[in-house]
Design an enzyme around this catalytic site. Structure first.
Site, PDB file in Angstrom:
ATOM      1  CG  HIS A  14      41.148  56.855 -74.851  1.00  0.00           C
ATOM      2  ND1 HIS A  14      40.796  58.188 -74.820  1.00  0.00           N
ATOM      3  CD2 HIS A  14      42.514  56.845 -74.965  1.00  0.00           C
ATOM      4  CE1 HIS A  14      41.881  58.944 -74.897  1.00  0.00           C
ATOM      5  NE2 HIS A  14      42.937  58.160 -74.987  1.00  0.00           N
ATOM      6  CG  HIS A  67      44.274  58.592 -79.512  1.00  0.00           C
ATOM      7  ND1 HIS A  67      45.650  58.569 -79.498  1.00  0.00           N
ATOM      8  CD2 HIS A  67      43.896  58.815 -78.245  1.00  0.00           C
ATOM      9  CE1 HIS A  67      46.067  58.750 -78.264  1.00  0.00           C
ATOM     10  NE2 HIS A  67      45.022  58.910 -77.479  1.00  0.00           N
ATOM     11  CD  GLU A  86      43.685  62.479 -77.809  1.00  0.00           C
ATOM     12  OE1 GLU A  86      42.838  61.757 -77.271  1.00  0.00           O
ATOM     13  OE2 GLU A  86      44.795  62.703 -77.303  1.00  0.00           O
TER      14      GLU A  86
END
Ligand code: BGC
Length: 375
Positions: free
Chosen positions: A136, A209, A340
């Site tokens: 991420h 997210h 996602e």
């Protein structure tokens, strides 16, 4: 060049036509609109909380710290309003770095193996913040920076965030200019649209997210939610959650959601729970329906539309009750799930996956619509 010009022209136009966030409130009719309150300060920059209210009185709250959706409240089939995403009502909750609750993820959603990739003959080393892998966007991804914010209130409320990620930030090449627009419609769709431009080739894979729990109560798990995903294939992973490179058929596996199924029905046969990228059946980049999540108790249904080729379905496996909500309730395993929309994990190291490389002169564009309704 043309694209680049139009991007900056668009930013310029926005700056010229949209009043900077001076107004604490911009409202059109009966409560509908966007409000802005102070939410604190990070890195010497002011952080705000924006509330987008639609004509039904349903609300989405977003902060410019990490472009985070902190709450989304909607009425259930009884008319009772409650929150359907995990989040905090103060900045301190986010500064303790929860696992990306509601956050805007970048430069790269999900993992890059060993925090390394090779591009045009050069090898780049990224932060390894998830065991030996990069996750991420690294130690200080887009979820931990303060974004510039501009509000819009033409017919329905919208918030436009922008951020310039410096050349070399978290190990990535190129200065990346990113813009994200959140728009909350009167039919309860939260649209998130992303644009980016770079001055050196770099991977880009942006996503949101949010952890959904359609029951509106974190005391319930999401195991009774039903899920449908428009994917005949998924990307299997190794023990560190890096794709093996295979594209495998879901038929006959617990990953087959081509018929709506309860999440809890087969989760026990997925080691660790669902945390996989689904290869959407779509063949082009038009926005199309990727998934439908529903909860019969509340009557809520969430449809996910996207221009992206993949969907990471994460069933909140690592939530373990350690974190508490702002009201003090434990956030236990499987009490929220993420859908996602993105390109596939580790694409920079998988030449057969759709490319995530953005080159100078080209524009990154991605659009996802989370549409809530009652069934
Ligand atoms: C990943 C999970 C990770 C979670 C929170 C998801 O997108 O797929 O493996 O634990 O984010 O960090």
């Amino acid at each position: 060049m043309k694209l680049r010009l139009s991007f900056y022209l668009f930013i310029g136009l926005l700056a010229a036509t949209v009043p900077a966030c001076k107004n604490q409130e911009q409202k059109t009719s009966a409560g509908m609109g966007i409000t802005k309150v102070d939410f604190g300060e990070v890195d010497g920059k002011k952080v705000f909380l924006f509330t987008l209210t639609n004509s039904k009185g349903n609300q989405v709250k977003i902060t410019n710290y990490g472009g985070t959706v902190t709450s989304w409240t909607s009425a259930d089939k009884q008319g009772k309003r409650s929150g359907i995403v995990l989040g905090y009502d103060s900045l301190s909750g986010y500064l303790a770095h929860p696992p990306y609750f509601g956050a805007l993820i970048g430069r790269y959603g999900n993992r890059i193996a060993n925090g390394k990739f090779t591009l045009d003959g050069a090898t780049y080393t990224l932060a390894t913040n998830n065991g030996k892998n990069h996750l991420h966007g690294g130690n200080k991804g887009f979820d931990k920076v303060v974004w510039d914010a501009v509000t819009e209130n033409d017919s329905t409320p919208a918030l436009v965030l922008s951020y310039v990620s410096k050349d070399g930030e978290e190990g990535y090449p190129g200065t990346l200019r990113v813009k994200v627009r959140y728009h909350y419609t009167n039919d309860d769709a939260l649209e998130i649209e992303y644009w980016a431009e770079t001055d050196k080739a770099t991977p880009v894979n942006l996503t949101n997210h949010s952890y959904f729990n359609l029951t509106g109560d974190v005391g319930n798990t999401i195991l009774d939610h039903r899920l449908w995903v428009d994917a005949d294939h998924y990307t299997p992973v190794d023990t560190t959650l890096i794709p093996t490179g295979e594209i495998k058929a879901v038929k006959g596996t617990p990953f087959d959601f081509t018929q709506a199924e309860k999440i809890g029905a087969r989760i026990a046969s997925v080691p660790g729970g669902y945390d996989h990228n689904f290869v959407l059946n779509k063949k082009d980049t038009a926005i199309s329906l990727a998934a439908v999540l529903s909860d019969s108790t509340s009557g809520r249904k969430l449809e996910v539309f996207t221009t992206e080729p993949g969907l990471q379905f994460y069933s909140g496996n690592f939530l373990d009750g350690t974190l508490k909500t702002s009201a003090g309730k434990a956030i236990n395993q499987h009490t929220g799930l993420c859908l996602e929309t993105q390109h596939f994990p580790d694409s920079p190291n998988e030449p057969a996956f759709p490319s995530t490389i953005l080159r100078p002169g080209k524009q990154y564009h991605s659009l996802t619509r989370y549409k809530l309704s009652l069934q």
